[in-house]
Write a protein that holds these residues in place. Structure first.
Motif, PDB file in Angstrom:
ATOM      1  N   UNK A  75       0.825  -1.214   0.000  1.00  0.00           N
ATOM      2  CA  UNK A  75       0.000   0.000   0.000  1.00  0.00           C
ATOM      3  C   UNK A  75       0.857   1.260   0.000  1.00  0.00           C
ATOM      4  N   UNK A  76       0.374   2.273  -0.727  1.00  0.00           N
ATOM      5  CA  UNK A  76       0.945   3.621  -0.694  1.00  0.00           C
ATOM      6  C   UNK A  76      -0.190   4.554  -0.294  1.00  0.00           C
ATOM      7  N   UNK A  77      -0.001   5.238   0.834  1.00  0.00           N
ATOM      8  CA  UNK A  77      -1.002   6.195   1.292  1.00  0.00           C
ATOM      9  C   UNK A  77      -0.393   7.585   1.210  1.00  0.00           C
ATOM     10  N   UNK A  78      -1.060   8.459   0.463  1.00  0.00           N
ATOM     11  CA  UNK A  78      -0.596   9.824   0.286  1.00  0.00           C
ATOM     12  C   UNK A  78      -1.556  10.755   1.010  1.00  0.00           C
ATOM     13  N   UNK A  79      -1.008  11.566   1.911  1.00  0.00           N
ATOM     14  CA  UNK A  79      -1.763  12.611   2.586  1.00  0.00           C
ATOM     15  C   UNK A  79      -1.228  13.933   2.060  1.00  0.00           C
ATOM     16  N   UNK A  80      -2.074  14.697   1.382  1.00  0.00           N
ATOM     17  CA  UNK A  80      -1.639  15.916   0.724  1.00  0.00           C
ATOM     18  C   UNK A  80      -2.662  17.031   0.920  1.00  0.00           C
ATOM     19  N   UNK A  81      -2.210  18.264   0.812  1.00  0.00           N
ATOM     20  CA  UNK A  81      -3.099  19.413   0.975  1.00  0.00           C
ATOM     21  C   UNK A  81      -4.163  19.459  -0.117  1.00  0.00           C
ATOM     22  N   UNK A  82      -3.784  19.098  -1.332  1.00  0.00           N
ATOM     23  CA  UNK A  82      -4.719  19.120  -2.461  1.00  0.00           C
ATOM     24  C   UNK A  82      -4.224  18.146  -3.518  1.00  0.00           C
ATOM     25  N   UNK A  83      -5.155  17.597  -4.277  1.00  0.00           N
ATOM     26  CA  UNK A  83      -4.797  16.665  -5.340  1.00  0.00           C
ATOM     27  C   UNK A  83      -5.908  16.639  -6.372  1.00  0.00           C
ATOM     28  N   UNK A  84      -5.511  16.470  -7.618  1.00  0.00           N
ATOM     29  CA  UNK A  84      -6.467  16.339  -8.711  1.00  0.00           C
ATOM     30  C   UNK A  84      -5.991  15.246  -9.655  1.00  0.00           C
ATOM     31  N   UNK A  85      -6.931  14.483 -10.151  1.00  0.00           N
ATOM     32  CA  UNK A  85      -6.636  13.439 -11.125  1.00  0.00           C
ATOM     33  C   UNK A  85      -6.697  14.033 -12.528  1.00  0.00           C
ATOM     34  N   UNK A  86      -6.186  13.254 -13.489  1.00  0.00           N
ATOM     35  CA  UNK A  86      -6.313  13.667 -14.889  1.00  0.00           C
ATOM     36  C   UNK A  86      -7.777  13.957 -15.188  1.00  0.00           C
ATOM     37  N   UNK A  87      -8.029  14.992 -15.930  1.00  0.00           N
ATOM     38  CA  UNK A  87      -9.389  15.327 -16.306  1.00  0.00           C
ATOM     39  C   UNK A  87     -10.109  16.205 -15.293  1.00  0.00           C
ATOM     40  N   UNK A  88      -9.570  16.337 -14.093  1.00  0.00           N
ATOM     41  CA  UNK A  88     -10.199  17.189 -13.082  1.00  0.00           C
ATOM     42  C   UNK A  88      -9.650  18.609 -13.080  1.00  0.00           C
ATOM     43  N   UNK A  89      -8.501  18.814 -13.708  1.00  0.00           N
ATOM     44  CA  UNK A  89      -7.856  20.128 -13.694  1.00  0.00           C
ATOM     45  C   UNK A  89      -8.566  21.066 -14.658  1.00  0.00           C
ATOM     46  N   UNK A  90      -8.957  22.222 -14.160  1.00  0.00           N
ATOM     47  CA  UNK A  90      -9.557  23.280 -14.965  1.00  0.00           C
ATOM     48  C   UNK A  90      -8.407  24.152 -15.476  1.00  0.00           C
ATOM     49  N   UNK A  91      -8.030  23.958 -16.737  1.00  0.00           N
ATOM     50  CA  UNK A  91      -6.862  24.647 -17.309  1.00  0.00           C
ATOM     51  C   UNK A  91      -7.044  26.168 -17.331  1.00  0.00           C
ATOM     52  N   UNK A  92      -8.255  26.646 -17.618  1.00  0.00           N
ATOM     53  CA  UNK A  92      -8.496  28.088 -17.634  1.00  0.00           C
ATOM     54  C   UNK A  92      -8.301  28.687 -16.248  1.00  0.00           C
ATOM     55  N   UNK A  93      -8.826  28.007 -15.240  1.00  0.00           N
ATOM     56  CA  UNK A  93      -8.675  28.480 -13.868  1.00  0.00           C
ATOM     57  C   UNK A  93      -7.206  28.466 -13.450  1.00  0.00           C
ATOM     58  N   UNK A  94      -6.479  27.424 -13.832  1.00  0.00           N
ATOM     59  CA  UNK A  94      -5.054  27.324 -13.504  1.00  0.00           C
ATOM     60  C   UNK A  94      -4.260  28.438 -14.189  1.00  0.00           C
ATOM     61  N   UNK A  95      -4.616  28.749 -15.434  1.00  0.00           N
ATOM     62  CA  UNK A  95      -3.945  29.833 -16.158  1.00  0.00           C
ATOM     63  C   UNK A  95      -4.201  31.175 -15.472  1.00  0.00           C
ATOM     64  N   UNK A  96      -5.431  31.411 -15.061  1.00  0.00           N
ATOM     65  CA  UNK A  96      -5.766  32.649 -14.345  1.00  0.00           C
ATOM     66  C   UNK A  96      -5.006  32.731 -13.026  1.00  0.00           C
ATOM     67  N   UNK A  97      -4.937  31.619 -12.314  1.00  0.00           N
ATOM     68  CA  UNK A  97      -4.215  31.593 -11.043  1.00  0.00           C
ATOM     69  C   UNK A  97      -2.732  31.876 -11.263  1.00  0.00           C
ATOM     70  N   UNK A  98      -2.174  31.342 -12.323  1.00  0.00           N
ATOM     71  CA  UNK A  98      -0.765  31.583 -12.657  1.00  0.00           C
ATOM     72  C   UNK A  98      -0.524  33.071 -12.904  1.00  0.00           C
TER      73      UNK A  98
END
Length: 129
Positions: A75-98
């Motif tokens: 088993x690999x357990x990842x505890x992270x502040x935030x995570x997104x799978x392929x297809x969940x990323x909003x590219x427009x929102x990410x570009x604006x945030x950048x």
């Protein structure tokens, strides 16, 4: 299937992923770490980045925004502040945030550390497929 490992990706708000996979490649603060079934137990500090995993012969990705990974035999357990799978990323929102983060970094009145973290997160999201 034999010799698979369970990959769990957990954030404070949701369980992002919880399935059996063939292998995982983590982005740690010390570099990349490949993990397969029967890996030596380890706890690793994750950096901002993209983890890769293979499920049923298909390569997939997920973002991790720092955190920890616990690795045991099956088993690999990842505890992270935030995570997104392929297809969940909003590219427009990410570009604006950048663009916002870059603007804050160049402003003398802003919190430069916070702007740098926001920029890193946006760039990771934009790297996703």
């Amino acid at each position: 299937m034999a010799n698979q490992i369970k990959l769990e990706i957990i954030t404070p708000t949701r369980r992002v992923f919880d399935e059996m996979v063939d292998m995982v490649v983590l982005k740690t603060v010390e570099g990349e770490m490949g993990i397969m079934y029967d890996h030596e137990p380890v706890v690793a500090l994750l950096s901002y980045g993209i983890i890769r995993y293979k499920k049923d012969g298909e390569k997939k990705e997920a973002t991790t925004m720092s955190g920890f990974a616990e690795v045991i035999k099956d088993r690999v357990t990842i505890l992270t502040d935030a995570s997104e799978l392929e297809g969940e990323v909003d590219k427009e929102r990410a570009t604006s945030a950048k663009e916002r983060a870059q603007g804050h970094k160049s402003s003398p009145d802003s919190d430069h550390n916070r702007a740098e973290i926001a920029l890193q997160k946006a760039l990771i999201r934009l790297q996703m497929k």
